[in-house]
Design a protein around this motif. Structure first.
Motif, PDB file in Angstrom:
ATOM      1  N   ALA A  94       0.715  -1.230   0.035  1.00 56.53           N
ATOM      2  CA  ALA A  94      -0.036   0.048  -0.062  1.00 56.53           C
ATOM      3  C   ALA A  94       0.936   1.387  -0.097  1.00 56.53           C
ATOM      4  CB  ALA A  94      -0.951  -0.078   1.179  1.00 56.53           C
ATOM      5  N   GLY A  98      -1.832   4.375   1.325  1.00 58.91           N
ATOM      6  CA  GLY A  98      -2.601   3.578   0.658  1.00 58.91           C
ATOM      7  C   GLY A  98      -3.682   4.026  -0.420  1.00 58.91           C
ATOM      8  N   ILE A 101      -2.425   0.721  -4.057  1.00 63.83           N
ATOM      9  CA  ILE A 101      -2.438  -0.574  -3.415  1.00 63.83           C
ATOM     10  C   ILE A 101      -2.156  -1.801  -4.630  1.00 63.83           C
ATOM     11  CG2 ILE A 101      -3.276  -2.573  -2.040  1.00 63.83           C
ATOM     12  CD1 ILE A 101      -5.017  -0.158  -0.582  1.00 63.83           C
ATOM     13  N   ALA A 198      -6.767   2.367   4.758  1.00 63.62           N
ATOM     14  CA  ALA A 198      -6.025   1.213   3.763  1.00 63.62           C
ATOM     15  C   ALA A 198      -6.116   0.115   4.317  1.00 63.62           C
ATOM     16  CB  ALA A 198      -4.681   1.728   3.340  1.00 63.62           C
TER      17      ALA A 198
END
Length: 271
Positions: A94, A98, A101, A198
């Motif tokens: 990630a 994030g 990803i 994330a």
């Protein structure tokens, strides 16, 4: 853990290495999912971010653990940058906190809301490059979904000048927010997304949120507190500490070397 969990100071946290038996008990008959920050966690903080390198021993420890359980690297670095530096194909990544990803077998996701802020980031990057060019040691690092301003090499008496430039550029930018870390500012899209979001997204996407999964997150920086917050009631947060500050982590480690030791112990437990 109590639903009323609150921050503690980092120097009050029990050592993850000295409480291995307690950790093992929490993991009994449960599926571990391990999330690791990169800078300050898998590799020491360095003066210039491009010079950070993961040691062969640490890479082997991450690779070994990644064979035993689902493992993800969660970093503020761009996705391609952190993936190249870690160099392990079998784990998830990630990048950009994030926003981007990726993982094995073509797995991938990019937060589409972030794309609309690219023109603002472009404009901010150019303004920062111009206005910080006269401050020795200031470094502007463009990522796809953020602009980082490193001031680790800036003289103490000029840090306020760096801060003033960043704040001025932020005030002239549309849709961005300023976040901080260890000798770094970042301008990022002002939307509700961070490392914690994330981690939650990955747990849901991999269909782990409702099973006997126990997320373990290891990180050192202020941005990792977002993940500690998300996991404080259903996972294990471990802070790599190098200063006294409030944290939502439950355990602590004192160095990158101790991170490597913990990863090897976990691999031995899960193999």
């Amino acid at each position: 853990m109590s639903k009323t969990a609150k921050r503690r100071f980092s120097n009050e946290l029990p050592s993850a290495l000295e409480n291995t038996a307690q950790l093992n008990g929490e993991l009994q008959d449960r599926q571990p999912v391990v999330f690791l920050d990169f800078d300050g966690t898998l590799t020491p903080i360095v003066d210039r971010p491009e010079l950070a390198e993961i040691s062969p021993e640490m890479r082997d420890s991450v690779h070994r653990l990644g064979k035993c359980c689902i493992l993800a690297i969660v970093s503020g670095r761009d996705l391609d940058d952190v993936r190249v530096k870690v160099g392990i194909d079998e784990v998830y990544y990630a990048g950009s906190h994030g926003f981007h990803i990726a993982g094995p077998a073509g797995f991938g996701h990019e937060l589409q809301q972030g794309s609309q802020f690219l023109p603002s980031l472009d404009k901010a990057e150019q303004a920062l490059l111009r206005q910080l060019s006269q401050i020795p040691g200031a470094q502007v690092e463009r990522k796809k979904f953020a602009v980082a301003i490193h001031f680790r090499r800036v003289a103490n008496e000029q840090v306020d000048a760096v801060t003033a430039v960043v704040d001025r550029v932020l005030a002239d930018s549309e849709g961005l927010r300023k976040t901080g870390g260890k000798k770094i500012f970042e301008l990022r899209p002002d939307i509700d997304w961070d490392k914690g979001k994330a981690v939650n997204w990955l747990l849901g996407k991999l269909q782990l949120a409702k099973h006997k999964a126990v997320p373990i997150y290891v990180g050192d920086d202020l941005t990792d507190e977002d993940a500690f917050r998300e996991l404080q009631h259903r996972g294990i947060g471990i802070l790599v500490r190098d200063e006294v500050r409030p944290t939502l982590a439950r355990y602590a480690l004192d160095s990158v070397d101790e991170v490597g030791t913990l990863l090897r112990r976990l691999a031995t437990l899960f193999e």
